[in-house]
Scaffold this active site. Structure first.
Site, PDB file in Angstrom:
ATOM      1  N   GLU A  66       0.865  -1.181   0.000  1.00 57.69           N
ATOM      2  CA  GLU A  66       0.000   0.000   0.000  1.00 57.69           C
ATOM      3  C   GLU A  66       0.896   1.224   0.000  1.00 57.69           C
ATOM      4  O   GLU A  66       1.853   1.296   0.782  1.00 57.69           O
ATOM      5  CB  GLU A  66      -0.893   0.019   1.236  1.00 57.69           C
ATOM      6  CG  GLU A  66      -1.732   1.266   1.369  1.00 57.69           C
ATOM      7  CD  GLU A  66      -2.579   1.291   2.634  1.00 57.69           C
ATOM      8  OE1 GLU A  66      -2.814   2.403   3.146  1.00 57.69           O
ATOM      9  OE2 GLU A  66      -2.997   0.217   3.122  1.00 57.69           O
ATOM     10  N   GLU A  71      -2.321  11.358   2.914  1.00 59.34           N
ATOM     11  CA  GLU A  71      -3.450  11.280   3.831  1.00 59.34           C
ATOM     12  C   GLU A  71      -3.428  12.585   4.621  1.00 59.34           C
ATOM     13  O   GLU A  71      -2.358  13.084   4.972  1.00 59.34           O
ATOM     14  CB  GLU A  71      -3.328  10.100   4.788  1.00 59.34           C
ATOM     15  CG  GLU A  71      -3.499   8.760   4.119  1.00 59.34           C
ATOM     16  CD  GLU A  71      -3.393   7.616   5.110  1.00 59.34           C
ATOM     17  OE1 GLU A  71      -4.430   7.030   5.442  1.00 59.34           O
ATOM     18  OE2 GLU A  71      -2.263   7.344   5.550  1.00 59.34           O
TER      19      GLU A  71
END
Length: 184
Positions: A66, A71
């Protein structure tokens, strides 16, 4: 069968990339409690929503790898994260990432203006950038699984680990996307 006050939203790409660059020009939500992310998963994840299904495998997370290109923190909207997740040699979750306050990058507010969030990936390294400024970098070695195609995910989660508490007066917000570009 259950009623929710808010829902999260997610878009999965039908394109995959093994080495190259992904650029996403976006304006992030300003409301506390929102947790937007621009990220990738290996096409071999076999997860629900993966356009590729199990054609490339079904190893699951974190074995698929990932890459969190960006974010945003739900409590402090000026904090951005760039993180890599994978499985170590024993199959246990491993990760590496950095946290940046946008003021340390000398860029303006990420909620009122568009900024460029990028992944630059080759056989030697993976770099995460905001407006072409380095956020995090990892060596692409045999000990990390970043040697398989990945697909892009754009999402906004509500609350949660990075989203935090959703204020009682929250009504709506959005992550605006100007463009998404894949370069190989």
């Amino acid at each position: 069968g259950s009623l929710k006050n808010f829902t999260s939203a997610r878009l999965n790409s039908k394109f995959s990339l093994l080495y190259g660059r992904i650029d996403v020009r976006a304006k992030l939500p300003a409301s506390k409690g929102t947790w937007p992310a621009i990220w990738t998963l290996g096409t071999n994840s076999g997860e629900r929503g993966n356009y590729f299904g199990t054609v490339d495998g079904n190893v699951g997370w974190p074995e698929c790898g990932e890459i969190d290109i960006m974010e945003q923190n739900g409590e402090n909207k000026q904090i951005l994260y760039g993180t890599f997740h994978w499985a170590d040699g024993g199959g246990q979750p491993a990760s590496y990432g950095l946290t940046k306050d946008v003021s340390s990058l000398d860029i303006s507010d990420v909620t009122s203006e568009f900024h460029l969030y990028s992944l630059v990936w080759n056989t030697a390294s993976i770099k995460l950038l905001v407006d072409n400024l380095l956020i995090a970098e990892i060596a692409n070695t045999a000990s990390v699984p970043f040697d398989n195609p990945h697909y892009l995910i754009l999402n906004i989660a509500m609350g949660g680990t990075l989203g935090g508490t959703i204020p009682g007066n929250f009504e709506q917000d959005s992550m605006e996307i100007d463009f998404v570009r894949f370069y190989q």
